[in-house]
Design an enzyme around this catalytic site. Structure first.
Site, PDB file in Angstrom:
ATOM      1  N   LYS A   1       3.829   6.385  -7.425  1.00  0.00           N
ATOM      2  CA  LYS A   1       2.447   5.950  -7.175  1.00  0.00           C
ATOM      3  C   LYS A   1       2.039   6.248  -5.735  1.00  0.00           C
ATOM      4  O   LYS A   1       0.892   6.636  -5.469  1.00  0.00           O
ATOM      5  CB  LYS A   1       2.331   4.449  -7.446  1.00  0.00           C
ATOM      6  CG  LYS A   1       0.966   3.825  -7.093  1.00  0.00           C
ATOM      7  CD  LYS A   1      -0.183   4.500  -7.822  1.00  0.00           C
ATOM      8  CE  LYS A   1      -1.469   3.697  -7.799  1.00  0.00           C
ATOM      9  NZ  LYS A   1      -1.932   3.237  -6.511  1.00  0.00           N
TER      10      LYS A   1
ATOM     11  N   HIS B   1       1.267   9.873  -5.527  1.00  0.00           N
ATOM     12  CA  HIS B   1      -0.044  10.009  -6.171  1.00  0.00           C
ATOM     13  C   HIS B   1      -1.153   9.701  -5.173  1.00  0.00           C
ATOM     14  O   HIS B   1      -2.123  10.455  -5.035  1.00  0.00           O
ATOM     15  CB  HIS B   1      -0.133   9.058  -7.371  1.00  0.00           C
ATOM     16  CG  HIS B   1      -1.523   8.805  -7.869  1.00  0.00           C
ATOM     17  ND1 HIS B   1      -2.428   7.995  -7.209  1.00  0.00           N
ATOM     18  CD2 HIS B   1      -2.184   9.264  -8.967  1.00  0.00           C
ATOM     19  CE1 HIS B   1      -3.563   7.957  -7.863  1.00  0.00           C
ATOM     20  NE2 HIS B   1      -3.442   8.719  -8.941  1.00  0.00           N
ATOM     21  N   ASN B   2      -1.004   8.588  -4.453  1.00  0.00           N
ATOM     22  CA  ASN B   2      -2.042   8.199  -3.500  1.00  0.00           C
ATOM     23  C   ASN B   2      -2.123   9.175  -2.331  1.00  0.00           C
ATOM     24  O   ASN B   2      -3.201   9.424  -1.793  1.00  0.00           O
ATOM     25  CB  ASN B   2      -1.780   6.780  -2.997  1.00  0.00           C
ATOM     26  CG  ASN B   2      -2.185   5.729  -4.014  1.00  0.00           C
ATOM     27  OD1 ASN B   2      -2.247   6.013  -5.209  1.00  0.00           O
ATOM     28  ND2 ASN B   2      -2.446   4.527  -3.563  1.00  0.00           N
TER      29      ASN B   2
ATOM     30  N   THR C   1      -6.354 -19.995  -6.284  1.00  0.00           N
ATOM     31  CA  THR C   1      -7.568 -20.815  -6.248  1.00  0.00           C
ATOM     32  C   THR C   1      -7.975 -21.155  -7.678  1.00  0.00           C
ATOM     33  O   THR C   1      -8.379 -20.272  -8.436  1.00  0.00           O
ATOM     34  CB  THR C   1      -8.710 -20.069  -5.550  1.00  0.00           C
ATOM     35  OG1 THR C   1      -8.264 -19.622  -4.269  1.00  0.00           O
ATOM     36  CG2 THR C   1      -9.923 -20.958  -5.380  1.00  0.00           C
TER      37      THR C   1
ATOM     38  N   SER D   1      -2.722   3.095 -11.405  1.00  0.00           N
ATOM     39  CA  SER D   1      -3.780   3.858 -10.753  1.00  0.00           C
ATOM     40  C   SER D   1      -5.013   3.956 -11.631  1.00  0.00           C
ATOM     41  O   SER D   1      -4.909   4.060 -12.853  1.00  0.00           O
ATOM     42  CB  SER D   1      -3.297   5.271 -10.415  1.00  0.00           C
ATOM     43  OG  SER D   1      -4.354   6.022  -9.840  1.00  0.00           O
TER      44      SER D   1
ATOM     45  N   GLY E   1      -2.879 -13.634 -10.151  1.00  0.00           N
ATOM     46  CA  GLY E   1      -3.737 -12.935  -9.196  1.00  0.00           C
ATOM     47  C   GLY E   1      -4.979 -12.369  -9.862  1.00  0.00           C
ATOM     48  O   GLY E   1      -4.909 -11.312 -10.493  1.00  0.00           O
ATOM     49  N   LEU E   2      -6.101 -13.070  -9.729  1.00  0.00           N
ATOM     50  CA  LEU E   2      -7.326 -12.665 -10.410  1.00  0.00           C
ATOM     51  C   LEU E   2      -8.351 -12.071  -9.439  1.00  0.00           C
ATOM     52  O   LEU E   2      -9.541 -12.365  -9.500  1.00  0.00           O
ATOM     53  CB  LEU E   2      -7.920 -13.853 -11.173  1.00  0.00           C
ATOM     54  CG  LEU E   2      -7.080 -14.334 -12.355  1.00  0.00           C
ATOM     55  CD1 LEU E   2      -7.612 -15.648 -12.911  1.00  0.00           C
ATOM     56  CD2 LEU E   2      -7.025 -13.272 -13.456  1.00  0.00           C
TER      57      LEU E   2
END
Length: 466
Positions: free
Chosen positions: A181, A184-185, A35, A127, A10-11
């Protein structure tokens, strides 16, 4: 053929930044993107880090490019995409190969994936946004400790550092890392909302320009409120739009986006029976912000009012103290929720370490977190609001919070997160509340029973039961 020490799938923005961070810290990394053109583009743009990056064009090639036992990080959108990627990847892996979901997953999904996994699995919260991913994020790990220990050398190396200490910590089994997390968000949502409310008071209530507001935030960032969010708020407020010459804030549409983590926090808080009113108010405020047409209808029908504060009712010191009090209350609510989850799920979440891991790299990093870590080390089960250092700050600031909420309401300026924090505080400092009326009502219409103050007897009923 050179073998990578770790892989990444996943880029997108975050995945690409994390891959460069890993390479920059001396680790060879194999990468794959759905892709192929994106994989080639990423590798071509990696500059001097390109020799440490192995671009691959199939999952099979990715797997074959990594040393055994393998570790592969998933940086794909939360939800079905993660399950689909795991299903495609697992048949290619050996029994000791580790899959690491580093996206913003719902911790319940992570719990399920860990229980269903046909091999080692970790769920880690990351994060810090794109900059954090590239140069040092805060990392919250969840899963089997032995699997975390396997990849800790990489994760600690790429994490943010606070006075040399890595901001990467194992939180507990299964979805513990993603749970922390999410909280945190949630705190992030509340902190941002309270800053926005103070901005609105200065803009609409005091008639201040964006640049003047930016200067105030810059000044506050040198004091008790020193934090990443105050810092960037000053920069945002002071920025001029190149296209119009106006303050950038004056051309940004007032509809806030969200990706769901704050909503998850509020939902889980209800399941746990632990109140997080500041976070709840912040999520609600974002939802309301998107209803621009309805809000315009409301203004046409009822009028917005001038919003101007009466001369001399509030000054910058009042607002600073209101934000200090609100911030402490917001964090106290978040840590109380983490403590409740630790008990509920048997995670033994390390509250002092959580405060420490948030000191650098993450969005809510703040000067307060060092004192919070110390307070939690002294007494982990105590509400942060009652820790001596924070109790003294709240005592000194709570009247300014009250004044800010009162004058905002009088001027017709919405301050939901600050208001809800004040209501929470007033509830938390009153030993005798009003829920006795609710218990009387419940017994009257449903014979639910109540406990007596004088005798301690439970299951009691009023005369209406006869």
């Amino acid at each position: 053929m050179k073998e990578a020490e770790i892989g990444l799938i996943g880029l997108g923005t975050m995945g690409a930044a994390l891959a460069l961070n890993i390479a920059d810290n001396g680790f060879d990394i194999a990468v794959w993107n759905r892709t192929t053109a994106r994989t080639r583009e990423f590798h071509a743009g990696a500059g001097e880090l390109a020799p440490r990056i192995i671009p691959t064009e199939s999952l099979k090639e990715l797997v074959e490019s990594i040393k055994q036992p393998r570790a592969i990080i998933l940086m794909v959108p939360a939800g079905d995409a993660v399950d689909e990627q795991i299903a495609a990847l697992r048949p290619l892996l050996g029994p000791q190969d580790l899959i690491i979901d580093a996206g913003n997953a719902n911790f319940r999904d992570t719990n399920r994936r860990a229980s269903e996994a046909a091999g080692p699995f970790l769920g880690i919260g990351v994060s810090g946004g794109e900059t954090g991913a590239r140069y040092g994020p805060s990392i919250m790990g969840g899963g089997d400790k032995e699997h975390w220990d396997r990849v800790y050398p990489v994760l600690s190396a790429i994490s943010a550092k606070y006075e040399g200490a890595p901001c990467a910590t194992w939180m507990g089994e299964a979805g513990a890392g993603h749970f922390v997390k999410a909280v945190h968000n949630g705190i992030e949502y509340a902190d941002m909302q309270m800053i926005a409310e103070i901005y609105g008071i200065m803009r609409d209530g005091m008639g201040m320009t964006a640049s003047a507001i930016g200067e105030v935030f810059d000044r506050w960032n040198n004091g008790v409120l020193q934090s990443y969010l105050i810092e960037i708020s000053g920069k945002v407020a002071g920025t001029v739009d190149a296209a119009t010459g106006k303050p950038l804030l004056d051309v940004i549409v007032d509809a806030a986006g969200q990706k769901g983590t704050g909503r998850w926090t509020v939902i889980e808080a209800q399941h746990l029976g632990t109140p997080v009113p500041a976070i709840d108010a912040a999520v609600t405020a974002r939802n309301l912000s998107s209803r621009r047409e309805e809000r315009a209808t409301g203004q046409a029908l009822f009028g917005a009012g001038s919003g101007a504060l009466a001369q001399g009712t509030l000054d910058m010191a009042n607002l600073e103290n209101a934000l200090i009090a609100g911030k402490i209350m917001c964090y106290a609510q978040g840590f109380s929720m983490i403590a409740a989850a630790s008990d509920q799920f048997g995670w033994a979440l390390p509250l002092p370490e959580i405060a420490k891991v948030w000191r650098e790299g993450c969005i809510i990093r703040s000067a307060m977190l060092n004192d919070m870590a110390s307070a939690l080390e002294d007494e982990p089960t105590r509400n942060l609001l009652f820790a001596p250092s924070f109790a003294e700050q709240v005592k000194a600031a709570q009247e300014d919070l009250r004044l800010t909420v009162i004058e905002s309401a009088r001027a017709g300026l919405a301050a939901p997160a600050l208001s809800s924090s004040l209501a929470w505080f007033d509830t938390m400092r009153r030993a005798r509340g009003t829920a006795n009326m609710i218990q009387g009502q419940r017994d009257f219409f449903g014979l639910h029973g109540f406990a007596r103050l004088d005798t301690g007897a439970t299951g009691q009923h009023g005369p209406w039961a006869e």
